[in-house]
Design a protein around this motif. Structure first.
Motif, PDB file in Angstrom:
ATOM      1  N   LYS A  13       0.841  -1.206   0.000  1.00  0.00           N
ATOM      2  CA  LYS A  13       0.000   0.000   0.000  1.00  0.00           C
ATOM      3  C   LYS A  13       0.875   1.254   0.000  1.00  0.00           C
ATOM      4  O   LYS A  13       0.653   2.178  -0.786  1.00  0.00           O
ATOM      5  CB  LYS A  13      -0.937  -0.001   1.212  1.00  0.00           C
ATOM      6  N   GLU A  47       1.205   3.707  -3.288  1.00  0.00           N
ATOM      7  CA  GLU A  47       0.747   5.089  -3.154  1.00  0.00           C
ATOM      8  C   GLU A  47       1.854   6.076  -3.515  1.00  0.00           C
ATOM      9  O   GLU A  47       1.594   7.103  -4.128  1.00  0.00           O
ATOM     10  CB  GLU A  47       0.229   5.338  -1.737  1.00  0.00           C
ATOM     11  N   SER A  77      -1.746  -4.589  -3.378  1.00  0.00           N
ATOM     12  CA  SER A  77      -1.399  -3.841  -4.584  1.00  0.00           C
ATOM     13  C   SER A  77      -2.646  -3.593  -5.431  1.00  0.00           C
ATOM     14  O   SER A  77      -2.886  -2.471  -5.904  1.00  0.00           O
ATOM     15  CB  SER A  77      -0.363  -4.603  -5.407  1.00  0.00           C
ATOM     16  N   LYS A 125      -5.831  -3.689  -4.476  1.00  0.00           N
ATOM     17  CA  LYS A 125      -6.787  -2.817  -3.779  1.00  0.00           C
ATOM     18  C   LYS A 125      -6.363  -1.353  -3.875  1.00  0.00           C
ATOM     19  O   LYS A 125      -7.201  -0.460  -4.082  1.00  0.00           O
ATOM     20  CB  LYS A 125      -6.904  -3.239  -2.316  1.00  0.00           C
ATOM     21  N   THR A 126      -5.065  -1.105  -3.731  1.00  0.00           N
ATOM     22  CA  THR A 126      -4.564   0.268  -3.823  1.00  0.00           C
ATOM     23  C   THR A 126      -4.760   0.821  -5.228  1.00  0.00           C
ATOM     24  O   THR A 126      -5.164   1.975  -5.410  1.00  0.00           O
ATOM     25  CB  THR A 126      -3.073   0.317  -3.435  1.00  0.00           C
ATOM     26  N   TRP A 156      -6.995   4.194  -6.489  1.00  0.00           N
ATOM     27  CA  TRP A 156      -6.395   5.271  -7.274  1.00  0.00           C
ATOM     28  C   TRP A 156      -6.806   5.244  -8.745  1.00  0.00           C
ATOM     29  O   TRP A 156      -6.422   6.118  -9.510  1.00  0.00           O
ATOM     30  CB  TRP A 156      -4.870   5.180  -7.167  1.00  0.00           C
TER      31      TRP A 156
END
Length: 222
Positions: free
Chosen positions: A67, A71, A95, A97-98, A102
């Motif tokens: 995460k 980010e 990875s 989910k992040t 975004w």
């Protein structure tokens, strides 16, 4: 099919200059692992600032702390960040989910993964799955990616619903790719072809990139 230019072992300005030379013939620009390790996220920021219309790949090769690292990449302007397929599945999951938060993309590097790992990773059908022969393998053993090799499980696709065929995964290919190796790679139907030294170390990088573009189009018409 997209040509991803891999930029490694050079300064930020040299990377910008190389991308500028080859810009008409490439689609994705990779800020390579060595570039990021030496210059940090400034290298990603610079590449996105110079080429806002290109897909920028931050090749961080995340193995943990997904995460936070993803980010960093996305805040710097990366459209795609990379995670190692050999990492724990919880890391790959974070990875993904992040990236969804975004609205960006993930590339899963399948370097040194076993067929059972590749099969488990097929659940991440949104990601690009990168078939990869490493730099050390190329330089130390003379290996290059010329076909599916050990990546049969990755090419089998993502599991479908009951009674449905597996969905084709999004595939990238990397590892000493040359014009001569292209015909063997086309059978894998890659979405992304990652080319480094065959372009960046050529006497005329722009001509080399154009030759890749022309050859891919020629093979695609067959």
């Amino acid at each position: 099919m997209n040509i991803q230019l891999a930029l490694d072992r050079m300064s930020i300005q040299e990377a910008i200059d190389m991308a500028r030379l080859t810009e008409p013939y490439i689609d994705w620009i990779e800020v390579g692992t060595s570039l990021i390790k030496e210059f940090g996220m400034a290298s990603v920021e610079a590449m996105k600032r110079e080429f806002p219309h290109k897909v920028i790949v931050a090749d961080v090769k995340t193995f943990d702390n997904a995460k936070y690292e993803f980010e960093l990449c996305y805040k710097a302007g990366a459209d795609v960040a990379t995670v190692m397929g050999a990492a724990p599945l919880v890391t790959v999951d974070l990875s993904m989910k992040t990236a969804r938060i975004w609205d960006r993309q993930v590339m899963i590097d399948l370097l040194h993964t076993m067929p059972e790992e590749q099969a488990a990773l097929a659940r991440y059908w949104e990601a690009v799955h990168c078939l990869h022969v490493s730099k050390d393998q190329q330089e130390g053993g003379g290996s290059r990616l010329a076909g599916p090799g050990a990546y049969g499980a990755a090419l089998d696709g993502a599991p479908g619903s009951a009674g449905e065929s597996p969905a084709e995964l999004r595939i990238a290919a990397a590892g000493g790719i040359t014009l001569e190796s292209l015909p063997g790679l086309m059978a894998m139907k890659p979405e992304v072809l990652i080319v480094g030294s065959a372009i960046t170390k050529a006497p005329d990088p722009a001509a080399a990139a154009r030759a890749f573009q022309d050859r891919i189009r020629e093979l695609g018409r067959r």
